[in-house]
Scaffold this motif. Structure first.
Motif, mmCIF file in Angstrom:
data_model
loop_
_atom_site.group_PDB
_atom_site.id
_atom_site.type_symbol
_atom_site.label_atom_id
_atom_site.label_comp_id
_atom_site.label_asym_id
_atom_site.label_seq_id
_atom_site.Cartn_x
_atom_site.Cartn_y
_atom_site.Cartn_z
ATOM 1 N N GLY A 270 42.598 78.470 17.573
ATOM 2 C CA GLY A 270 42.466 78.252 19.007
ATOM 3 C C GLY A 270 43.321 79.199 19.832
ATOM 4 O O GLY A 270 42.882 79.720 20.868
ATOM 5 N N GLU A 271 44.558 79.423 19.383
ATOM 6 C CA GLU A 271 45.440 80.342 20.113
ATOM 7 C C GLU A 271 44.902 81.765 20.060
ATOM 8 O O GLU A 271 45.045 82.525 21.019
ATOM 9 N N GLY A 272 44.263 82.095 18.960
ATOM 10 C CA GLY A 272 43.652 83.414 18.850
ATOM 11 C C GLY A 272 42.520 83.595 19.846
ATOM 12 O O GLY A 272 42.340 84.686 20.410
ATOM 13 N N VAL A 295 36.040 69.350 13.524
ATOM 14 C CA VAL A 295 36.396 70.767 13.650
ATOM 15 C C VAL A 295 37.365 71.133 12.535
ATOM 16 O O VAL A 295 38.508 70.681 12.522
ATOM 17 N N GLN A 296 36.907 71.941 11.602
ATOM 18 C CA GLN A 296 37.749 72.338 10.477
ATOM 19 C C GLN A 296 38.451 73.668 10.761
ATOM 20 O O GLN A 296 39.632 73.835 10.461
ATOM 21 N N ASN A 297 37.705 74.608 11.330
ATOM 22 C CA ASN A 297 38.272 75.911 11.685
ATOM 23 C C ASN A 297 37.654 76.394 12.990
ATOM 24 O O ASN A 297 36.489 76.077 13.296
ATOM 25 N N ILE A 298 38.439 77.150 13.758
ATOM 26 C CA ILE A 298 37.941 77.831 14.948
ATOM 27 C C ILE A 298 37.925 79.316 14.624
ATOM 28 O O ILE A 298 38.950 79.896 14.269
ATOM 29 N N LEU A 299 36.752 79.927 14.722
ATOM 30 C CA LEU A 299 36.584 81.308 14.303
ATOM 31 C C LEU A 299 36.649 82.259 15.494
ATOM 32 O O LEU A 299 36.311 81.882 16.623
ATOM 33 N N PRO A 300 37.061 83.498 15.278
ATOM 34 C CA PRO A 300 37.174 84.463 16.378
ATOM 35 C C PRO A 300 35.840 84.758 17.049
ATOM 36 O O PRO A 300 34.771 84.589 16.433
ATOM 37 N N ILE A 301 35.910 85.191 18.293
ATOM 38 C CA ILE A 301 34.702 85.639 18.979
ATOM 39 C C ILE A 301 34.191 86.914 18.322
ATOM 40 O O ILE A 301 32.999 87.095 18.129
ATOM 41 N N GLY A 302 35.108 87.807 17.979
ATOM 42 C CA GLY A 302 34.720 89.040 17.297
ATOM 43 C C GLY A 302 34.462 90.180 18.262
ATOM 44 O O GLY A 302 34.755 90.098 19.463
#
Length: 336
Positions: A270-272, A295-302
């Motif tokens: 999330g902070e990322g 919610v297990q992981n929040i992935l980068p926008i990229g």
């Protein structure tokens, strides 16, 4: 053995959504709650020969909490629909109170349920749920979702149409991040799988028109229905699809990556996201890996190109006030 509850089950979204959940083989108990007609809808659906037993509940005799008792997942399309000329901010004034009331009933009856919010404006109503849960001492950001799946569905459909292959719309996966209204909706066309032809991406007029249609597809439906409603059938399908993903991840061990409007404190990553968007939005629709606890992981926008970076800045600027409105909402005192 999954108990699903639909709050707002007799409405334009609620009825087809309830039908689709009745057809989900993982749902064994389906409770329908609304201020009117819930019993009729439940009786109608109960005649369908699928595993789920169906019951309807009205407000009398604490019906909301009776419907919600022991729920595993709650899907909430409750509220008034958007009418011509009505902004999502206009909707907030009406729907926020409904959402706060339902959130309190969930906190009382099924505080560990997965909660999927469809009630518009999602950018503001989801924070209303969060604050109500927080005050009740049961807030788990991993289990609260704003359903933005319709934006993803529209992106796939409209991209396929522009490419000239409308029959292949289900093959196109386009991440949509940001929020769930107007310019807060950011389709990442450069991340489409399969790739969108460069002849479209490099044609500013075509690309702008495509992005606009994805962002304001809801207005297209409102206008086409000529005052008789907003997006109901497409929203019901999108809501049922998202609910099935949550059910599959939580109860059937099928992890998957989806986009959902969530509290960025829900998981690592999330902070990322805050660094990527260059703002301090607490809520954002992002790539989320669903698991047994939500919610297990929040992935980068990229990687995104310059045009998407500009749209991202617009989305973040518009989201901030909407989030604050939801966090600051104070439900009216109950009538004596």
């Amino acid at each position: 053995m999954v108990k699903a509850v639909v709050c707002g089950a007799a409405g334009g979204i609620g009825q087809p959504l309830s039908l689709l959940l009745k057809l989900n083989p993982s749902v064994t108990e389906l409770s329908l709650y609304d201020v009117v007609n819930a019993h009729g809808v439940a009786t109608d659906l109960s005649h369908i020969n699928t595993p789920a037993t169906v019951k309807g509940f009205l407000p009398a005799d604490n019906g909301a909490e009776k419907a919600l008792a022991g729920a595993d997942i709650v899907v909430i399309p409750a509220g008034v629909p958007r009418k011509p000329g009505m902004t999502r901010d206009d909707l907030f004034k009406v729907n926020a109170g409904i959402c706060a009331t339902l959130a309190q009933a969930i906190a009382n009856a099924c505080p560990k349920a997965f909660v999927c919010v469809i009630s518009n404006p999602v950018n503001s109503t989801v924070p209303v749920f969060a604050e109500t849960f927080r005050k009740a001492g049961c807030y788990d950001p991993k289990r609260l979702f704003g359903v933005t799946t319709l934006d993803v569905v529209r992106a796939s459909t409209f991209v396929a149409e522009v490419i000239g292959k409308p029959q292949e719309s289900s093959k196109y996966a386009i991440p949509v991040v940001g929020g769930h209204s107007g310019k807060t909706i950011l389709p990442l066309l450069t991340q489409s799988d399969p790739q969108i032809p460069s002849a479209i991406l490099n044609d500013k007029e075509k690309r702008d028109a495509l992005v606009y249609r994805i962002q304001f597809g809801g207005d297209e439906v409102v206008k086409a229905k000529d005052g008789a409603g907003s997006a109901t059938l497409s929203m019901a399908q999108a809501g049922a699809q998202f609910a099935s993903w949550v059910i599959d991840a939580a109860f059937n061990g099928k992890q998957r990556v989806v986009q959902s409007y969530i509290d960025l404190s829900a998981a690592e990553g999330g902070e990322g996201i805050k660094k990527e968007i260059g703002g301090d939005c607490q809520w954002f629709s992002v790539n989320v890996e669903l698991g047994r606890d939500g919610v297990q992981n929040i992935l980068p926008i990229g990687n995104i190109d310059e045009q998407e970076q500009a749209l991202l800045k617009e989305a973040v600027a518009e989201l901030g006030p909407s989030i604050k409105k939801g966090l600051d909402f104070q439900p009216p005192a109950p009538k004596q």
